[in-house]
Structure formats: structure tokens, C-alpha cells
Design a protein around this motif. Structure first.
Motif, PDB file in Angstrom:
ATOM      1  N   UNK A 272       2.301   1.748 -10.527  1.00  0.00           N
ATOM      2  CA  UNK A 272       3.586   2.343 -10.137  1.00  0.00           C
ATOM      3  C   UNK A 272       3.700   2.519  -8.622  1.00  0.00           C
ATOM      4  N   UNK A 273       3.593   1.433  -7.859  1.00  0.00           N
ATOM      5  CA  UNK A 273       3.622   1.538  -6.400  1.00  0.00           C
ATOM      6  C   UNK A 273       5.045   1.665  -5.873  1.00  0.00           C
ATOM      7  N   UNK A 274       5.211   2.027  -4.600  1.00  0.00           N
ATOM      8  CA  UNK A 274       6.537   1.930  -3.985  1.00  0.00           C
ATOM      9  C   UNK A 274       7.002   0.480  -4.000  1.00  0.00           C
ATOM     10  N   UNK A 275       8.282   0.280  -4.241  1.00  0.00           N
ATOM     11  CA  UNK A 275       8.830  -1.075  -4.356  1.00  0.00           C
ATOM     12  C   UNK A 275       9.970  -1.233  -3.370  1.00  0.00           C
ATOM     13  N   UNK A 276       9.963  -2.365  -2.668  1.00  0.00           N
ATOM     14  CA  UNK A 276      11.060  -2.721  -1.766  1.00  0.00           C
ATOM     15  C   UNK A 276      11.659  -4.024  -2.274  1.00  0.00           C
TER      16      UNK A 276
ATOM     17  N   UNK B 282      -6.522  -7.662  -5.718  1.00  0.00           N
ATOM     18  CA  UNK B 282      -6.034  -8.252  -4.469  1.00  0.00           C
ATOM     19  C   UNK B 282      -4.876  -7.437  -3.899  1.00  0.00           C
ATOM     20  N   UNK B 283      -3.939  -7.051  -4.766  1.00  0.00           N
ATOM     21  CA  UNK B 283      -2.729  -6.372  -4.286  1.00  0.00           C
ATOM     22  C   UNK B 283      -3.038  -4.972  -3.764  1.00  0.00           C
ATOM     23  N   UNK B 284      -3.981  -4.285  -4.376  1.00  0.00           N
ATOM     24  CA  UNK B 284      -4.286  -2.920  -3.929  1.00  0.00           C
ATOM     25  C   UNK B 284      -3.116  -1.973  -4.084  1.00  0.00           C
ATOM     26  N   UNK B 285      -2.328  -2.152  -5.135  1.00  0.00           N
ATOM     27  CA  UNK B 285      -1.150  -1.313  -5.324  1.00  0.00           C
ATOM     28  C   UNK B 285      -1.508   0.133  -5.634  1.00  0.00           C
ATOM     29  N   UNK B 286      -2.727   0.364  -6.114  1.00  0.00           N
ATOM     30  CA  UNK B 286      -3.168   1.729  -6.367  1.00  0.00           C
ATOM     31  C   UNK B 286      -3.821   2.368  -5.147  1.00  0.00           C
ATOM     32  N   UNK B 287      -3.816   1.657  -4.029  1.00  0.00           N
ATOM     33  CA  UNK B 287      -4.428   2.170  -2.800  1.00  0.00           C
ATOM     34  C   UNK B 287      -3.412   2.286  -1.671  1.00  0.00           C
ATOM     35  N   UNK B 288      -2.147   2.413  -2.013  1.00  0.00           N
ATOM     36  CA  UNK B 288      -1.123   2.672  -1.010  1.00  0.00           C
ATOM     37  C   UNK B 288      -0.316   1.473  -0.578  1.00  0.00           C
ATOM     38  N   UNK B 289      -0.598   0.276  -1.116  1.00  0.00           N
ATOM     39  CA  UNK B 289       0.184  -0.895  -0.734  1.00  0.00           C
ATOM     40  C   UNK B 289       1.586  -0.818  -1.346  1.00  0.00           C
ATOM     41  N   UNK B 290       2.532  -1.450  -0.677  1.00  0.00           N
ATOM     42  CA  UNK B 290       3.931  -1.454  -1.105  1.00  0.00           C
ATOM     43  C   UNK B 290       4.262  -2.822  -1.672  1.00  0.00           C
ATOM     44  N   UNK B 291       4.828  -2.857  -2.863  1.00  0.00           N
ATOM     45  CA  UNK B 291       5.198  -4.112  -3.515  1.00  0.00           C
ATOM     46  C   UNK B 291       6.575  -4.553  -3.024  1.00  0.00           C
TER      47      UNK B 291
ATOM     48  N   UNK C 154       4.269   4.660   9.566  1.00  0.00           N
ATOM     49  CA  UNK C 154       4.919   3.618  10.364  1.00  0.00           C
ATOM     50  C   UNK C 154       4.886   2.284   9.637  1.00  0.00           C
ATOM     51  N   UNK C 155       5.956   1.523   9.751  1.00  0.00           N
ATOM     52  CA  UNK C 155       6.003   0.219   9.101  1.00  0.00           C
ATOM     53  C   UNK C 155       4.902  -0.694   9.627  1.00  0.00           C
ATOM     54  N   UNK C 156       4.533  -0.524  10.903  1.00  0.00           N
ATOM     55  CA  UNK C 156       3.475  -1.352  11.465  1.00  0.00           C
ATOM     56  C   UNK C 156       2.128  -1.072  10.815  1.00  0.00           C
ATOM     57  N   UNK C 157       1.974   0.115  10.203  1.00  0.00           N
ATOM     58  CA  UNK C 157       0.706   0.472   9.558  1.00  0.00           C
ATOM     59  C   UNK C 157       0.773   0.359   8.048  1.00  0.00           C
ATOM     60  N   UNK C 158       1.878  -0.131   7.525  1.00  0.00           N
ATOM     61  CA  UNK C 158       2.063  -0.235   6.079  1.00  0.00           C
ATOM     62  C   UNK C 158       1.619  -1.604   5.583  1.00  0.00           C
ATOM     63  N   UNK C 159       0.867  -1.619   4.503  1.00  0.00           N
ATOM     64  CA  UNK C 159       0.463  -2.876   3.879  1.00  0.00           C
ATOM     65  C   UNK C 159       1.506  -3.265   2.840  1.00  0.00           C
ATOM     66  N   UNK C 160       2.117  -4.427   3.027  1.00  0.00           N
ATOM     67  CA  UNK C 160       3.098  -4.958   2.084  1.00  0.00           C
ATOM     68  C   UNK C 160       2.461  -6.076   1.272  1.00  0.00           C
ATOM     69  N   UNK C 161       2.702  -6.077  -0.018  1.00  0.00           N
ATOM     70  CA  UNK C 161       2.264  -7.160  -0.902  1.00  0.00           C
ATOM     71  C   UNK C 161       3.513  -7.829  -1.434  1.00  0.00           C
TER      72      UNK C 161
END
Length: 614
Positions: free
Chosen positions: A175-179, A141-150, A60-67
Motif C-alpha cells: 500500500x505505497x503512495x501512488x502518483x 526490487x521496488x522497495x514499496x514497503x521501504x518508502x518508495x513511491x509507485x 524533498x522530491x530530490x530525495x524521494x525514490x520513485x518506482x
């Protein structure tokens, strides 16, 4: 949250609806078994009405961490410019979790026009840390290797710089998901609303309080507000998860929106779903671990396949078939597709068209490509994925064993003229009497051994021939023989594994799952019964009830006598999966010790031990 407003929460689905009732006996129900055989085409369902929700379609987008990230640089090219400032904001569920901002010494002069644009001067960045000192803190800080979305506005620019500096200084890019908010805005905000899709224009249009100033943190904050405004618009298109957001290309069709009602009564259980038209004809069959989640995904913007949208326009109902285990769902799907041949299923519709390689039972046996397995005692190899692959396997064996390739019916009493293969030494010419029936029988025995028990002689001869061709720099020919060897070993190994399973009168195995133990009964290669044993159930009573009510299966001829090859391979994959325990086994389960399976790790079916094309 700064620069945006929280999205309203949707009401969650009512849970606790009853499971589908599968056909089975009282012994199944007494032991708690789910499933049984034979498998029905329809399932009687008794369900309580509930409100559908898209929260379970993925993350869910509400549970997604965005950086949300923004960079200021000395130029537009990552290979010649440096980073002067990094700004980032972590958000989740409408709340700011943290902010990151730092100036960076780019290691190159700051051009005057950059100073004029951003206000960042050489004097400001001179005492700042270098990028290799900043990167560890930013990545942590970004935590891109822990499931955060860039997230970034014009993401290729920022991602390109970050990738380049990571590579230059020995850091692993996660190599995180990118929006990217630019193409997202172009799809959601038409040009009659805004003159362009620049960050400043969008921030002003959406009333974001944080306006971009060409400073990294200010621009990142503005992007947060724009992102949340765009997510609000996506909600009207049924996009409510990260997976749908990344797959979003256009709005769902009118038919998709109108047909969302078809998913309302589908349960949250593993099983098979069947799309049907107004006449009850099957359009498409699929399987899922969560039926409601999968079916509802067809009616959102994430489903963009034209053929599937065409199918949805024709669909009038969805029939769910709840299954006790994932293996049962996979097998039911294959059986339904083979039986009904749905027009919108592309694979597994015609198992009867599978190609096998057969060594015929004649006075002078030969290799033949067939689509039917007969009870004639002949060895069959396959099935192959295509006739071309079967031909390659046949050519590999012909290269080593001089079997006849003609289709003539002849006998020593009625000799016929030999073909050119005899002149080339590729055939002993039993047709004109040069080779006796006894000598030819020796060749046929070698071929049968290679197909059923020992492939060593064929592998050794072909790999030696490939080596000689390579030494002579004849790489194209070597590659052709490599492909033939790979096709032969693949087909032989497949048929030997299927044959070994098809010989077992009964096999009972179990695997632990999150809900209990999945228990399966396999008879002569066919899945005869399966059930989920819940914690606290008497295992002996459960297994006995499952075995007693399983489908009766009789032995047959060939590698796949009582089940399709695809079904048997599903069963084999399940049996090979981690954690499977054998409960009962009537007879030894073995494959030939010198069979093709022996060469799998050594040659990767002939591709590792031979040269590639040059």
C-alpha cells in the motif's frame, strides 16, 4: 537520467538565525531555560535575513525514490486477465538506480489482438515464470514497503492488477503512495498544447528519447521522462516535496503566491504562529514543530482549503512565537485561541461553552447541565463534547438512581403534585411527601458516589439491563443504553483525571528529546513553566531556576479551576507519553480506585460489552 533532465537545485536557506527571545527572568536565562510564565502574546524576535526554501516542507522530491511501473496483460480486467510482462525503473534525484523487466506466464491464452498490440506471443510467455514466482523479486526490487513511491501512467490499471495478484497468491500489498501521471498531466498540460494525454503523445511533446512501444520496460522508461517533465512544471507552482505533489489539485491562488513573503522571517523552531490582518486583528492561530515549514505550506499548491485561502487573502503578517517545548506550543495555542477567538479557527475558540453535569447542592439534589463551575462544593462531571452527550450521561444515571428530574423548589411543608415519573417508578416523589428527605438523601449519595469515586454499581446495573434487552432481541433499546453508559463513563473518567491533576500544588516532570530534556512545572493543573535543558547543563540548577520563575498559581474549585480542560488534557497526554520522568511531586497523585477509569479496557466506555445495532 534517461528520458528526462535533472531539476535545478534551489539555494538552501541560511541557517543559524537566532532564536526568538521569550519573556522570562534572568534566572531562566542563567539556567538555559526556554519559556516561563506567564506566557506573552508577542515575542520580540531578532533575526538575520535568510532566503526561504521549500526543501523542508516534507520529503524533498530530490530525495524521494520513485518506482515507475508498467504492466502488459491479456485483458483489461484484473479478475479475468493475466500479466504477461512487468517492467519497472527505480529513480531518485535524477539518477536511474535500477531496472526490472521480465516476461510472465499469465496462465491463460494470449489473445491475438494483444499479440498484435504488444508483439508478445504465446510462445514467448510459455517458458516464462508464473506471477507468484516473479512477485517476490519485483516487490524486493521496488522497495514499496521501504518508502518508495509507485508511479504509473493510468495507475489504477497497474495497481489494480498488482493488488489482485498479491491477494490471490498470499502476498501482502505494501500500500505505497501512488502518483498517477495521467491526472497530473491533465492539470499541468492544457489541451491547447496536446491533443490528448496518452503516454505516447506526452513523450513526443516533451521530447522524451524513450518512446512507448507497448512493451513494459520501454513504457516505464517513457513514463520516467514524462514524470520528470511534469515535475519541472510543478516547480513553478511551489511544489517541491512529495507531500505537496500528492496533494496537488490546482495552482496556488494569486494571493498565496503574493503572500509568500510573510514566511520569510519565520524561524525553524517549535512554537505558535499567528496570522493577522492589516488592523492587527488575529485571523488564525496554529502550532508546529517547525514554524517556518508549516507557515510556508500555506503559500503552496498543497493548501487547497477554500476557507484557508480566504484567510491568506486577508493576512498581512505572521507573528511567530518560539517555544522551548512542544507542550508549551500546544498550551499557548489553546490560550491564544480562547483569548482572541480567531474567526478562522473552528475548534477551542469557546471553552466557556463546555457543558458539565452537576449534582446540585439543594435539600433535594438533582442532576443539572451547566456551563459554569461555581465554588459551591457540588460534584461536576465533564466537560462533555456536546450538550447531547451530557444528556446521555444524565439519562444513564437517572436510569439507575431515582433522582427527581423536575426543577421545582419545594419542601415537606409545602408539598406539590407528583409528575408522571413517580407513577412510572422512576422517582420516589419527595415533592408530595411519599419519600422522606432522609430516603432521598440516600439516592443523592449513590449518585455522588458514582460521579466521584465508585461507578461499579451503575455499570453493573446498566450492563445487566443491556444484557436482558439483548436476550429479548430489543437491540435498538440496548444500543441506546450502551451509548448512555459510554457517555457517562467518558465524562466521569475525564473529570476524575482532571480533578486528580488539579489537586497537585506542584508537579515537575521531564522527558528526553532529541535536543535535551523537556522539563515542565505544573501547578494545580496549569502549565506554569517549561524549558529545554541542553546536554551538559546542571540539572539541579536548571530545575530550581525553572521552579523559582514559574507562574504562581492558586488553588480553586472544581475539576479545572486554574486552567481550561483542554489545556489540562494536553498536560495529561504529555505526562502519559513514553519516557516521562517525575522529578518533584508535593502530594500523592491518585485517581479513585473504583472510578470510571477502571472500566476503560473492560468496556471501551461501554461499547465492547454490549451489542451493536442490527
Amino acid at each position: 537520467m534517461r528520458g528526462g533532465c535533472d531539476r535545478p537545485r534551489r539555494p538552501r536557506a541560511r541557517r543559524g538565525h537566532p532564536r526568538g527571545v521569550l519573556a522570562g527572568t534572568s534566572a531562566d536565562r542563567a539556567a538555559g531555560a526556554v519559556g516561563g510564565s506567564p506566557y506573552p502574546d508577542r515575542v520580540a524576535q531578532q533575526q538575520l535575513p535568510f532566503q526561504g526554501s521549500l526543501d523542508d516542507l516534507g520529503t524533498p522530491l530530490a530525495d524521494t525514490t520513485f518506482v515507475i511501473v508498467d504492466l502488459e496483460t491479456t485483458g483489461s480486467r484484473a479478475d479475468g486477465a493475466g500479466i504477461t510482462e512487468i517492467g519497472a525503473v527505480r529513480v531518485r534525484g535524477g539518477e536511474v538506480l535500477g531496472e526490472f523487466a521480465t516476461l510472465v506466464n499469465p496462465g491463460v491464452p494470449v489473445p491475438p489482438f494483444i499479440t498484435l498490440l504488444t508483439g508478445i506471443t504465446q510462445a514467448m510467455v510459455a517458458p516464462a515464470p508464473r506471477v507468484e514466482q516473479v512477485l517476490p523479486a519485483f516487490l524486493e526490487f521496488a522497495g514499496l514497503d521501504r518508502g518508495a513511491v509507485l508511479v504509473a501512467h493510468n495507475a489504477p490499471f497497474d495497481v489494480g492488477f498488482l493488488k489482485a495478484v498479491c491477494a490471490a497468491h498470499g502476498f501482502m500489498w505494501p500500500n505505497p503512495p501512488v502518483v498517477d501521471t495521467v491526472p497530473l498531466a491533465r492539470r499541468l498540460v492544457p489541451r491547447d498544447e496536446v491533443r490528448d494525454h496518452k503516454l505516447g503523445t506526452l513523450a513526443a511533446h516533451f521530447g522524451v528519447p524513450d518512446r512507448p512501444t507497448h512493451r513494459a520496460l520501454d513504457d516505464a522508461r517513457a513514463t520516467v521522462g514524462v514524470l520528470h517533465a511534469l515535475l519541472e512544471r510543478l516547480g513553478s507552482f511551489g511544489v517541491d516535496t512529495l507531500e505537496e505533489l500528492r496533494a496537488f489539485r490546482s495552482a496556488p491562488s494569486a494571493a498565496q503566491l503574493r503572500k509568500r513573503r510573510l514566511a520569510e522571517d519565520v524561524p525553524e523552531r517549535p512554537g505558535v504562529y499567528v496570522f493577522e490582518d492589516a488592523r492587527g486583528e488575529t485571523l488564525y492561530v496554529g502550532k508546529s514543530r517547525n514554524l517556518r515549514r508549516r507557515v510556508m505550506s500555506y503559500f503552496t499548491a498543497s493548501e487547497t482549503r477554500g476557507r484557508v485561502r480566504e484567510m491568506i487573502a486577508l493576512a498581512e503578517r505572521v507573528t511567530p512565537i518560539v517555544c522551548g517545548t512542544e507542550l508549551e506550543a500546544e498550551v499557548r495555542e489553546l490560550r491564544l485561541i480562547a483569548e482572541r477567538k480567531p474567526p478562522y479557527n473552528r475548534r477551542s475558540r469557546n471553552p466557556e461553552r463546555a457543558v458539565w453535569l452537576k449534582l446540585t447542592r439543594e435539600r433535594y439534589p438533582r442532576l443539572s447541565l451547566v456551563r459554569r463551575i461555581l465554588d459551591d462544593g457540588a460534584p461536576y462531571v465533564g466537560p462533555f463534547r456536546s450538550a447531547r452527550e451530557a444528556e446521555l450521561a444524565r439519562d444513564a444515571l437517572h436510569h439507575v438512581v431515582p433522582l427527581r428530574q423536575c426543577t421545582h423548589r419545594f419542601s415537606p411543608a409545602k408539598p406539590i403534585a407528583a409528575c408522571v415519573l413517580a407513577e412510572l417508578g422512576r422517582c420516589g416523589a419527595p415533592c408530595d411527601g411519599r419519600e422522606s428527605a432522609e430516603e432521598y438523601a440516600g439516592h443523592a449519595a449513590r449518585a455522588e458516589l458514582a460521579l466521584t469515586g465508585g461507578a461499579e454499581a451503575v455499570v453493573r446495573a446498566l450492563t445487566e439491563h443491556i444484557r436482558r434487552l439483548s436476550e429479548q432481541l430489543r437491540y435498538e433499546e440496548a444500543a441506546a443504553h450502551r451509548d448512555r453508559l459510554a457517555a457517562l463513563l467518558t465524562g466521569v473518567a475525564r473529570s476524575q483525571r482532571l480533578t486528580a491533576l488539579a489537586r497537585l500544588p506542584q508537579l515537575v516532570a521531564g522527558r528526553r528529546s532529541a535536543a535535551g530534556w523537556e522539563v515542565c512545572v505544573v501547578r494545580y493543573g496549569r502549565l506554569a513553566g517549561t524549558g529545554l535543558m541542553r546536554p551538559g547543563t546542571d540539572p539541579h540548577a536548571f530545575v530550581r531556576a525553572l521552579v523559582d520563575t514559574a507562574e504562581t498559581v492558586l488553588p480553586g474549585a472544581g475539576p479545572a479551576p486554574r486552567a481550561g480542560a483542554a489545556e489540562m488534557e494536553c498536560v495529561l497526554r504529555w505526562l502519559d507519553s513514553p519516557g516521562v520522568r517525575l522529578v518533584e511531586l508535593d502530594t500523592p497523585w491518585t485517581c479513585p480506585v473504583d472510578g470510571a477509569e477502571k472500566y476503560r479496557d473492560l468496556t471501551d466506555w461501554g461499547r465492547e460489552a454490549v451489542p451493536a445495532r442490527r
